[in-house]
Write a protein that holds these residues in place. Sequence first.
Motif, PDB file in Angstrom:
ATOM      1  N   ILE A 232       0.735  -1.297  -0.027  1.00 51.82           N
ATOM      2  CA  ILE A 232       0.137   0.016  -0.053  1.00 51.82           C
ATOM      3  C   ILE A 232       0.981   1.385  -0.030  1.00 51.82           C
ATOM      4  CG2 ILE A 232      -1.690   1.325   1.479  1.00 51.82           C
ATOM      5  CD1 ILE A 232      -2.940  -1.162   2.353  1.00 51.82           C
ATOM      6  N   ARG A 233       0.664   2.222  -1.129  1.00 56.08           N
ATOM      7  CA  ARG A 233       1.612   3.191  -0.940  1.00 56.08           C
ATOM      8  C   ARG A 233       0.733   4.320  -1.894  1.00 56.08           C
ATOM      9  NH1 ARG A 233       3.180   3.214  -6.293  1.00 56.08           N
ATOM     10  NH2 ARG A 233       3.647   1.185  -7.150  1.00 56.08           N
TER      11      ARG A 233
ATOM     12  N   ALA B 247      -3.755   0.069  -2.990  1.00 60.61           N
ATOM     13  CA  ALA B 247      -3.248  -1.046  -2.621  1.00 60.61           C
ATOM     14  C   ALA B 247      -2.678  -2.068  -3.982  1.00 60.61           C
ATOM     15  CB  ALA B 247      -4.159  -1.889  -1.689  1.00 60.61           C
TER      16      ALA B 247
ATOM     17  N   THR C 187      -8.055   1.611  -3.680  1.00 61.70           N
ATOM     18  CA  THR C 187      -8.030   2.862  -3.918  1.00 61.70           C
ATOM     19  C   THR C 187      -8.573   3.776  -2.897  1.00 61.70           C
ATOM     20  OG1 THR C 187     -10.069   2.886  -5.162  1.00 61.70           O
ATOM     21  CG2 THR C 187      -7.885   2.457  -6.569  1.00 61.70           C
TER      22      THR C 187
ATOM     23  N   ILE D  44      -8.317  -4.518   3.283  1.00 63.26           N
ATOM     24  CA  ILE D  44      -7.499  -3.534   2.294  1.00 63.26           C
ATOM     25  C   ILE D  44      -8.239  -2.212   2.698  1.00 63.26           C
ATOM     26  CG2 ILE D  44      -7.203  -3.077  -0.020  1.00 63.26           C
ATOM     27  CD1 ILE D  44      -7.077  -5.898  -0.662  1.00 63.26           C
TER      28      ILE D  44
ATOM     29  N   GLU E   1      -6.987  -0.530   5.994  1.00 60.27           N
ATOM     30  CA  GLU E   1      -5.644   0.054   5.851  1.00 60.27           C
ATOM     31  C   GLU E   1      -5.509   1.191   5.250  1.00 60.27           C
ATOM     32  OE1 GLU E   1      -1.499   0.171   6.840  1.00 60.27           O
ATOM     33  OE2 GLU E   1      -2.993  -1.111   7.653  1.00 60.27           O
ATOM     34  N   LEU E   2      -6.125   1.337   4.173  1.00 58.43           N
ATOM     35  CA  LEU E   2      -6.428   2.439   3.393  1.00 58.43           C
ATOM     36  C   LEU E   2      -6.762   3.397   4.224  1.00 58.43           C
ATOM     37  CD1 LEU E   2      -7.589   1.313  -0.233  1.00 58.43           C
ATOM     38  CD2 LEU E   2      -5.092   2.142   0.263  1.00 58.43           C
TER      39      LEU E   2
ATOM     40  N   ARG F 128      -4.540   4.893   6.652  1.00 54.47           N
ATOM     41  CA  ARG F 128      -3.353   5.921   6.451  1.00 54.47           C
ATOM     42  C   ARG F 128      -3.741   7.170   5.879  1.00 54.47           C
ATOM     43  NH1 ARG F 128       1.255   2.154   3.545  1.00 54.47           N
ATOM     44  NH2 ARG F 128       1.089   0.122   4.646  1.00 54.47           N
TER      45      ARG F 128
END
Length: 316
Positions: free
Chosen positions: A5-6, A48, A57, A91, A94-95, A98
């Motif tokens: 994930i970035r 992701a 996204t 997912i 986590e998005l 962040r």
Amino acid sequence: MDLQIRTISERELVPFILAASTASGDAPSDAEIERERRMAGPERSMAAFDGPDIVGTSSVFTMPMSCPGGEIDVGFLTSVGVLPTHRRRGINTELMRRQPDDAHDRSELVSVLYASEGGIYGRFGYGLGTLGLVIEIETARSAFVRGYAPSGSMHLVDRQEAVKPILAINGSTRLDRPGMIQLDERRLDYVVSHEHGEEKERPTFFALHEDDGGVDGFVAYKIRQDWPQGYSRSTLDVRDLQATNAPAYADLWRFVLDVDLIERVEAWSRPLDEPLLHLVREPRRLHARMIDNLWVRLVDLEGALRARRYVTDGRL
């Protein structure tokens, strides 16, 4: 499953847009991809990756938003989605974890969003910030109270001609109502064109209200054609309606309620204190109901509470 994930790079922006659309069950046209490109920034778009593929996204648009007594820059969270092949794997969690961290690093005070489902975002720190009103009225039962008289004239204009007056009216009215964003040409184009399904195929009409002092109101609307057995049961959808004064506001509503061959007029996300409730003779016929509207997360608690104004003096 080895996920990364970035934030994305510039060359990954189009695959990001396509993945976000797929997650919501849509397929964007080239024009829609370009419109998203104009709004989105790679530095605020987080994805992701499952190998080389984008499977989740989330993105943030930074823009000024009115708050009680003024305005602040907020992060508007959008394009949140996970491909159906990768759902229920943490997912999205986590998005969503962040993005507030990123907002805090950027010294943003508040993050906001419109929720696809109200039950999703409470666990990520978002709470209901504003309520909206949904209106559904039969045009045959939309008469105004006694004493109403037109105050100006209405003009249908094309989209390009509507842009400048809409931006001026938005600039004059938005600070009076918390939660409204500042429109510019890029944001207006995005708001007007951000549509799904059959809505994409229907044109948007623009009408301006003008009195001796110039243009003081506008309405943007669409029409859903429905002609069973040869007669019209069509619906007019009010996309936006704003005015700088009460007479223009009344004329704008009278205009959309009197468009020929329309059986119903519907409007979503209207203000909870919509004056139309007091204009029509039969307010019950509006079938007005409350819905959740803007969801808000305080990123910087002290900063957010200091940025707004209050009705009375005091200390917290």
